[in-house]
Design a protein around this motif. Structure first.
Motif, PDB file in Angstrom:
ATOM      1  N   VAL A   8       0.863  -1.189   0.000  1.00 32.39           N
ATOM      2  CA  VAL A   8       0.000   0.000   0.000  1.00 32.39           C
ATOM      3  C   VAL A   8       0.895   1.233   0.000  1.00 32.39           C
ATOM      4  O   VAL A   8       2.029   1.187   0.494  1.00 32.39           O
ATOM      5  CB  VAL A   8      -0.960   0.058   1.229  1.00 32.39           C
ATOM      6  CG1 VAL A   8      -2.034  -1.005   1.155  1.00 32.39           C
ATOM      7  CG2 VAL A   8      -0.205  -0.053   2.531  1.00 32.39           C
ATOM      8  N   THR A   9       0.368   2.327  -0.554  1.00 30.46           N
ATOM      9  CA  THR A   9       1.165   3.562  -0.570  1.00 30.46           C
ATOM     10  C   THR A   9       0.606   4.526   0.471  1.00 30.46           C
ATOM     11  O   THR A   9      -0.601   4.525   0.757  1.00 30.46           O
ATOM     12  CB  THR A   9       1.139   4.227  -1.965  1.00 30.46           C
ATOM     13  OG1 THR A   9      -0.219   4.307  -2.404  1.00 30.46           O
ATOM     14  CG2 THR A   9       1.919   3.407  -2.969  1.00 30.46           C
ATOM     15  N   SER A  10       1.494   5.318   1.018  1.00 31.59           N
ATOM     16  CA  SER A  10       1.130   6.270   2.069  1.00 31.59           C
ATOM     17  C   SER A  10       0.021   7.206   1.581  1.00 31.59           C
ATOM     18  O   SER A  10       0.071   7.717   0.466  1.00 31.59           O
ATOM     19  CB  SER A  10       2.364   7.081   2.454  1.00 31.59           C
ATOM     20  OG  SER A  10       2.032   8.000   3.467  1.00 31.59           O
ATOM     21  N   GLY A  11      -1.009   7.392   2.421  1.00 33.39           N
ATOM     22  CA  GLY A  11      -2.076   8.316   2.092  1.00 33.39           C
ATOM     23  C   GLY A  11      -3.146   7.753   1.175  1.00 33.39           C
ATOM     24  O   GLY A  11      -4.146   8.418   0.903  1.00 33.39           O
ATOM     25  N   SER A  12      -2.963   6.517   0.708  1.00 32.15           N
ATOM     26  CA  SER A  12      -3.996   5.924  -0.139  1.00 32.15           C
ATOM     27  C   SER A  12      -4.897   5.027   0.721  1.00 32.15           C
ATOM     28  O   SER A  12      -4.483   4.562   1.790  1.00 32.15           O
ATOM     29  CB  SER A  12      -3.376   5.104  -1.271  1.00 32.15           C
ATOM     30  OG  SER A  12      -2.748   3.954  -0.733  1.00 32.15           O
ATOM     31  N   PRO A  13      -6.139   4.781   0.287  1.00 28.19           N
ATOM     32  CA  PRO A  13      -7.032   3.944   1.095  1.00 28.19           C
ATOM     33  C   PRO A  13      -6.449   2.542   1.260  1.00 28.19           C
ATOM     34  O   PRO A  13      -5.877   1.999   0.320  1.00 28.19           O
ATOM     35  CB  PRO A  13      -8.318   3.888   0.266  1.00 28.19           C
ATOM     36  CG  PRO A  13      -8.247   5.042  -0.678  1.00 28.19           C
ATOM     37  CD  PRO A  13      -6.784   5.269  -0.935  1.00 28.19           C
ATOM     38  N   VAL A  14      -6.569   1.976   2.462  1.00 26.88           N
ATOM     39  CA  VAL A  14      -6.153   0.587   2.675  1.00 26.88           C
ATOM     40  C   VAL A  14      -7.261  -0.279   2.059  1.00 26.88           C
ATOM     41  O   VAL A  14      -8.424  -0.179   2.467  1.00 26.88           O
ATOM     42  CB  VAL A  14      -5.984   0.281   4.179  1.00 26.88           C
ATOM     43  CG1 VAL A  14      -5.609  -1.180   4.388  1.00 26.88           C
ATOM     44  CG2 VAL A  14      -4.905   1.186   4.776  1.00 26.88           C
ATOM     45  N   PRO A  15      -6.933  -1.104   1.052  1.00 23.02           N
ATOM     46  CA  PRO A  15      -7.987  -1.774   0.282  1.00 23.02           C
ATOM     47  C   PRO A  15      -8.738  -2.879   1.036  1.00 23.02           C
ATOM     48  O   PRO A  15      -9.767  -3.353   0.578  1.00 23.02           O
ATOM     49  CB  PRO A  15      -7.224  -2.367  -0.912  1.00 23.02           C
ATOM     50  CG  PRO A  15      -5.814  -2.487  -0.459  1.00 23.02           C
ATOM     51  CD  PRO A  15      -5.588  -1.372   0.519  1.00 23.02           C
ATOM     52  N   GLY A  16      -8.226  -3.276   2.180  1.00 22.29           N
ATOM     53  CA  GLY A  16      -8.893  -4.329   2.936  1.00 22.29           C
ATOM     54  C   GLY A  16      -7.988  -4.838   4.038  1.00 22.29           C
ATOM     55  O   GLY A  16      -7.014  -4.185   4.411  1.00 22.29           O
ATOM     56  N   MET A  17      -8.308  -6.017   4.531  1.00 19.06           N
ATOM     57  CA  MET A  17      -7.576  -6.595   5.656  1.00 19.06           C
ATOM     58  C   MET A  17      -6.449  -7.481   5.138  1.00 19.06           C
ATOM     59  O   MET A  17      -6.686  -8.417   4.376  1.00 19.06           O
ATOM     60  CB  MET A  17      -8.546  -7.417   6.514  1.00 19.06           C
ATOM     61  CG  MET A  17      -7.908  -8.102   7.703  1.00 19.06           C
ATOM     62  SD  MET A  17      -9.162  -8.974   8.704  1.00 19.06           S
ATOM     63  CE  MET A  17      -9.572 -10.361   7.631  1.00 19.06           C
ATOM     64  N   PHE A  18      -5.226  -7.168   5.546  1.00 18.68           N
ATOM     65  CA  PHE A  18      -4.059  -7.977   5.200  1.00 18.68           C
ATOM     66  C   PHE A  18      -3.548  -8.669   6.464  1.00 18.68           C
ATOM     67  O   PHE A  18      -3.289  -8.008   7.467  1.00 18.68           O
ATOM     68  CB  PHE A  18      -2.921  -7.117   4.656  1.00 18.68           C
ATOM     69  CG  PHE A  18      -3.149  -6.529   3.283  1.00 18.68           C
ATOM     70  CD1 PHE A  18      -2.927  -7.282   2.139  1.00 18.68           C
ATOM     71  CD2 PHE A  18      -3.557  -5.208   3.144  1.00 18.68           C
ATOM     72  CE1 PHE A  18      -3.112  -6.733   0.873  1.00 18.68           C
ATOM     73  CE2 PHE A  18      -3.739  -4.646   1.882  1.00 18.68           C
ATOM     74  CZ  PHE A  18      -3.521  -5.416   0.740  1.00 18.68           C
TER      75      PHE A  18
END
Length: 273
Positions: A193-203
């Protein structure tokens, strides 16, 4: 055992137009106990001669309840049933029943070693080592690729049980969570994931480590990435990437993750930390 199959396969067939008889003999040609390799996920795509070779070199382990076998590349349950566990954990990450196969060699060299533990007495498990598997798949590398994906799932499930998922959820709840997850493999240094972008789900880390881009520190097997961001559907506080040996992750997209928080209350407590 196999000799009777060979006799059956070699016996003269009555004449019925000449095309029907070979089918049953092929089906029984490569079977262990009552399990035909033609019906086993992952092995069914091997050519018949490779299946026959695997049957010939199989090592059959007879296990009493709670006895185990480890250090294998492939294990196939022939009778009874087994739990699949990481060698260093006592928490089952999967069940394997008759006809189910467990592969241990996934995408990455660094892997969690697995064991299969008998769930009842007179459980029989066929096992093969790395050399036997390599020999069987040498002519069909695409099968080896498929098997790696199957192995990645076992690896990720085993690794994920090494943290709060294994400590705080019982088997049924854990199965509810992992059944909604797909396995994603990230190569060394690959961004997750990139900083400041939405976390797409649970990892959930299943193998290898995740590194934060801005801090020295890493997440290992069983740990969750940006749990609070997943709960609040907020953006990633920093970037994260796979560590130097790559990372295997269990991933549930945001919608599935939120459904799981409702249906598995302890998961919410784990994410809340």
């Amino acid at each position: 055992g196999p000799p009777s199959h060979e006799i059956a396969a070699g016996a003269p067939e009555p004449e019925f137009g000449g095309e029907a008889p070979p089918t049953p003999s092929e089906g029984t040609g490569a079977s262990l106990g009552g399990v035909s390799l033609a019906d086993v996920a992952g092995l069914q795509d091997l050519p018949p001669e490779a299946q026959a070779e695997l049957v010939r070199v199989a090592r059959i382990e007879s296990l009493d309840v709670d006895e185990e076998v480890s250090a294998f590349a492939v294990a196939l349950v022939v009778e009874g049933w087994t739990s699949v566990m990481a060698s260093i954990a006592d928490v089952p990450c999967a069940l394997a029943q008759v006809g189910d196969v467990v592969f241990t060699r996934g995408t990455f060299d660094e892997s969690v070693s697995l064991r299969v533990v008998a769930g009842e007495s007179d459980t029989k498990v066929a096992v093969w080592d790395e050399a036997a598997l390599a020999s069987a798949t040498s002519a069909c590398p695409w099968v080896a690729d498929e098997l790696r994906l199957v192995a990645d799932r076992f690896q990720a499930l085993a690794g994920a049980t090494m943290g709060p998922l294994g400590e705080r959820l019982d088997e049924a709840l854990r199965q509810m969570v992992t059944s909604r997850c797909e396995v994603r493999a990230f190569m060394a240094g690959e961004g997750i994931v990139t900083s400041g972008s939405p976390v797409p789900g649970m990892f959930i880390v299943g193998g290898g480590v995740i590194e934060g881009e801005d801090v020295v520190g890493e997440l290992g097997p069983g740990e969750f990435l940006f749990a609070t961001s997943v709960m609040s559907a907020s953006v990633a506080p920093m970037g994260a990437r796979a560590g130097p040996s790559g990372a295997l992750l269990l991933f549930a997209e945001r919608h599935a993750a939120h459904e799981l928080m409702v249906s598995v209350p302890p998961l919410l407590e784990i994410l809340a930390g």
